[in-house]
Design a protein around this motif. Structure first.
Motif, short mmCIF file in Angstrom:
data_model
loop_
_atom_site.label_atom_id
_atom_site.label_comp_id
_atom_site.label_asym_id
_atom_site.label_seq_id
_atom_site.Cartn_x
_atom_site.Cartn_y
_atom_site.Cartn_z
N GLY A 75 91.41 79.82 11.52
CA GLY A 75 91.24 78.96 10.35
C GLY A 75 90.39 77.75 10.67
N GLY A 76 90.64 77.15 11.83
CA GLY A 76 89.84 76.01 12.25
C GLY A 76 88.39 76.37 12.46
N ARG A 77 88.15 77.55 13.01
CA ARG A 77 86.77 78.01 13.19
C ARG A 77 86.07 78.14 11.85
N ARG A 78 86.78 78.72 10.87
CA ARG A 78 86.17 78.88 9.54
C ARG A 78 85.84 77.51 8.93
N GLU A 79 86.77 76.57 9.07
CA GLU A 79 86.53 75.23 8.53
C GLU A 79 85.29 74.59 9.13
N VAL A 80 85.18 74.66 10.45
CA VAL A 80 84.05 74.04 11.12
C VAL A 80 82.74 74.73 10.74
N LEU A 81 82.75 76.06 10.74
CA LEU A 81 81.52 76.79 10.38
C LEU A 81 81.14 76.52 8.93
N ASP A 82 82.12 76.49 8.03
CA ASP A 82 81.82 76.18 6.64
C ASP A 82 81.23 74.78 6.51
N THR A 83 81.79 73.84 7.28
CA THR A 83 81.27 72.47 7.26
C THR A 83 79.82 72.44 7.73
N LEU A 84 79.54 73.13 8.82
CA LEU A 84 78.17 73.14 9.36
C LEU A 84 77.19 73.77 8.38
N HIS A 85 77.60 74.88 7.75
CA HIS A 85 76.71 75.54 6.79
C HIS A 85 76.50 74.67 5.55
N GLU A 86 77.54 73.96 5.13
CA GLU A 86 77.39 73.07 3.98
C GLU A 86 76.43 71.93 4.29
N LEU A 87 76.58 71.34 5.48
CA LEU A 87 75.65 70.29 5.90
C LEU A 87 74.23 70.81 5.97
N ASN A 88 74.11 72.04 6.46
CA ASN A 88 72.78 72.64 6.61
C ASN A 88 72.13 72.92 5.26
N LYS A 89 72.90 73.48 4.32
CA LYS A 89 72.33 73.90 3.03
C LYS A 89 72.17 72.72 2.06
N LYS A 90 73.18 71.85 1.98
CA LYS A 90 73.14 70.78 0.98
C LYS A 90 72.41 69.55 1.48
N GLU A 91 72.60 69.20 2.75
CA GLU A 91 72.00 67.99 3.30
C GLU A 91 70.76 68.29 4.15
N HIS A 92 70.50 69.60 4.38
CA HIS A 92 69.33 70.03 5.16
C HIS A 92 69.37 69.52 6.60
N VAL A 93 70.58 69.31 7.12
CA VAL A 93 70.73 68.95 8.52
C VAL A 93 70.45 70.19 9.37
N THR A 94 69.63 70.03 10.39
CA THR A 94 69.33 71.13 11.30
C THR A 94 70.53 71.35 12.22
N VAL A 95 70.93 72.60 12.37
CA VAL A 95 72.08 72.94 13.21
C VAL A 95 71.63 73.89 14.31
N ILE A 96 71.97 73.55 15.55
CA ILE A 96 71.74 74.43 16.69
C ILE A 96 73.11 74.73 17.29
N LEU A 97 73.54 75.96 17.14
CA LEU A 97 74.89 76.37 17.52
C LEU A 97 74.85 77.28 18.73
N ILE A 98 75.52 76.86 19.79
CA ILE A 98 75.69 77.70 20.98
C ILE A 98 77.10 78.27 20.92
N THR A 99 77.21 79.58 21.00
CA THR A 99 78.52 80.20 20.80
C THR A 99 78.61 81.55 21.50
N HIS A 100 79.86 81.99 21.74
CA HIS A 100 80.13 83.35 22.21
C HIS A 100 80.75 84.20 21.11
N HIS A 101 81.02 83.58 19.97
CA HIS A 101 81.60 84.32 18.84
C HIS A 101 80.45 84.93 18.02
#
Length: 605
Positions: free
Chosen positions: A189-215
């Motif tokens: 659930g926490g992962r979904r919240e964080v990813l949703d937050t990042l995508h919202e920032l990216n799409k609505k605020e046009h913040v560039t996101v660079i995500l390093i992950t193993h998921h």
């Protein structure tokens, strides 16, 4: 937003970047050199969502630290918003533009109260005080930590700290956010919240996101994916383009998203599915066509039925090792920080079983297991070990700890000696073994953990993340515990490192009577390796059953911030689409066999 006024399209420009780590002796002579980043070139457009994948030690974290100018190039250039990171006069602007969230949140905690920690960055940027508090509130809401704003970070779980660290970066409103494994310690659930937050920032605020992950499932919505191996970019493209190259992904020590992996396995059996499928809906539609149109499918084995039982088998015939009776625990009972972490917990743990404990971040999992070796003492209730109440037996805790080994959430924090062998010898020596006996036990444990003699005289701090985990586990195994408890032992490890750790545990469980208790946020891991799962929620035991029965109730799990293994969701999609399919499968290999078996029964192959 600040970046919209910029004319530069490329927020990050990297050309022939090299970073070299050099070891020197006391006289300053070079002993060895390692190229952590080797001639890397890539560009990131403003507003992109970029994912960087790679095994532990591939160079991806080193690359990330260059974007924030924590590290400077040995050679080559890196521009952020047109500013060269190698120029000292640019460092302030670079770090304002590119915020960094580290793998370990403790590295970013600077204040004694959560809200002050989140406000630290904006304050240093000169943001007016009223605006700082607005940003703090927004950031904490975004990561689901608003109710903890007055807590001390030291009182938070690892996953909760991770959310606070992300909030601290969000509050600075950077143009670009670089995140190094930000969800590694979070529940689903926490992962979904964080990813949703990042995508919202990216799409609505046009913040560039660079995500390093193993998921792998975290990158399927990225604009572009880069795969690193041995300091180089070995693959790049859209998620579909990258994940269609199965063999190269495996060579890089990575794995595919679950639905992509299943499509690949089915194609090897004669199906005709598209390459690089990353969407469950697309997979379902294509598989329906296979059931409608005859095809040659190779069905050489039946689905594994071992998990398809309705209850725990004959628990009365097993020897009870632990018995918890109405265990409750209250943190700081006589202070304003009073919190009830456990509420009337009762269950038995049987000798030789492989038990999984899952729950959302802060559900009480870590608090619970720390009762099992006496690190925590219950506020009320009884804890019996081998039939004796450990709270009544005199001097029982030292004896208990000889039999119950605990590997903490960050196992590498348990390493402290000058060499690997000395570190693993420490436990047996404390138990009274001679130097020779301790070394014998240590070497046996290191062998079991897959650490060869060539590592014995190295400093444990020279090892990779996965090797450190194995040495820490060996340090506990060397004491020959009857019970081995592990709190998120594979968090932040790449697939290869994770499989190594669980390979050790599987061999240990199969070849001895060791009882293993695993705390994990990975539903795939607990489904694959454990025989029984206990589900915790808000300090209470909610479920206690075998894996297949637990995950049948995934709707309830989701309300608690958890989830089921991806294979279950894929199979339920097929069932809803009208296919006669058994949804009680817990991993992709079982799903592959079940689909083949059903197709064989539905058609003349």
């Amino acid at each position: 937003m600040m970046f919209q006024a910029q004319k530069i399209k490329k927020i990050i420009e990297i050309k022939n970047l090299v970073h070299k780590f050099t070891d020197r002796d006391e006289e300053g002579n070079i002993i060895s050199e390692k190229y952590a980043v080797d001639e890397v070139s890539l560009d990131v457009n403003r507003g992109d969502f970029i994912a960087v994948l790679g095994h532990n030690g591939s160079g991806k974290s080193t690359l990330a630290k260059h974007i924030n100018a924590i590290l400077l190039p040995s050679r080559g250039t890196l521009l952020v918003n047109g500013k060269d990171t190698s120029q000292k006069e640019n460092l302030w602007e670079v770090r304002k533009s590119a915020g960094m969230v580290f793998q370990n949140p403790d590295n970013q905690m600077v204040a004694s109260v959560v809200e002050e920690d989140v406000g630290f960055g904006p304050e240093n940027l000169g943001v007016p005080t009223p605006d700082i508090w607005k940003r703090v509130e927004q950031a904490l809401q975004a990561v689901g930590m608003a109710e903890y704003r007055h807590y001390s970070p030291s009182r938070l779980s690892g996953g909760q700290k991770q959310r606070v660290a992300i909030a601290g970066i969000l509050a600075m409103k950077p143009d670009c956010i670089v995140l190094d494994e930000p969800t590694s310690m979070l529940d689903p659930g926490g992962r979904r919240e964080v990813l949703d937050t990042l995508h919202e920032l990216n799409k609505k605020e046009h913040v560039t996101v660079i995500l390093i992950t193993h998921h792998m499932d975290e990158v399927i919505d990225a604009d572009k994916v880069f795969v690193m191996n041995q300091g180089k970019i070995t693959l790049s493209g859209t998620p579909q383009e990258v994940f269609s190259q199965y063999e190269k992904i495996k060579e890089a020590g990575m794995e595919l998203p679950a639905v992509t992996e299943l499509a690949y396995l089915l194609n090897r059996r004669g199906f005709s599915l598209s390459q690089g499928i990353i969407d469950r809906k697309e997979f379902t539609e294509e598989l329906k066509k296979c059931f409608l149109n005859p095809c040659k499918v190779f069905c050489d084995s039946e689905v594994n039925e071992k998990n398809f039982v309705s209850s725990i088998e004959n628990p009365t015939e097993k020897e009870v090792l632990f018995s918890l009776r109405n265990i409750s625990y209250i943190y700081s009972p006589d202070s304003v920080y009073r919190k009830q972490a456990l509420k009337n917990i009762s269950f038995d743990i049987y000798k030789g079983e492989f038990l999984g404990i899952v729950g959302h971040t802060g559900s009480g999992k870590s608090t619970l297991i720390q009762h099992l070796n006496g690190l925590n003492k219950a506020s009320s209730g009884e804890l019996l070990f081998q039939g004796k109440n450990i709270y009544e037996e005199s001097n029982s805790f030292p004896a208990l700890r000889k039999k119950v080994g605990l590997v903490f959430q960050y196992p590498e924090y348990q390493l402290f000696e000058a060499t690997v062998l000395q570190d693993v010898c420490f436990g047996p020596k404390n138990l009274g073994f001679s130097k020779e006996e301790a070394e014998k036990l240590a070497k046996q444990a290191l062998t079991l953990a897959g650490i060869g003699e060539e590592y014995y005289e190295l400093s444990p701090f020279e090892l990779s993340g996965g090797q450190k985990r194995r040495v820490a586990i060996a340090g506990v195994l060397a004491m020959n515990p009857e019970v081995l408890i592990l709190d998120e032992p594979a968090a932040a490890l790449d697939p290869r490192g994770r499989d190594e750790i669980f390979g050790i545990l599987k061999r240990l469980h199969e070849n001895s009577s060791t009882t293993i208790i695993l705390v994990s946020h990975s539903m795939e891991d607990v489904a694959k390796y454990t025989e029984r799962i206990i589900v915790m929620d808000c300090g209470e035991k909610i479920m206690d059953d075998i894996p297949v029965n637990i995950f049948r109730r995934h709707s309830e799990l989701e309300k608690m911030g958890l989830a089921a293994p991806q294979a279950i969701y894929i199979m339920e999609d097929l069932k809803k689409a009208g296919l006669d399919i058994n949804t009680d499968v817990l991993d992709i290999r079982e799903a592959e066999k079940e689909i083949c078996r059903r197709l064989k029964g539905a058609q003349e192959c």
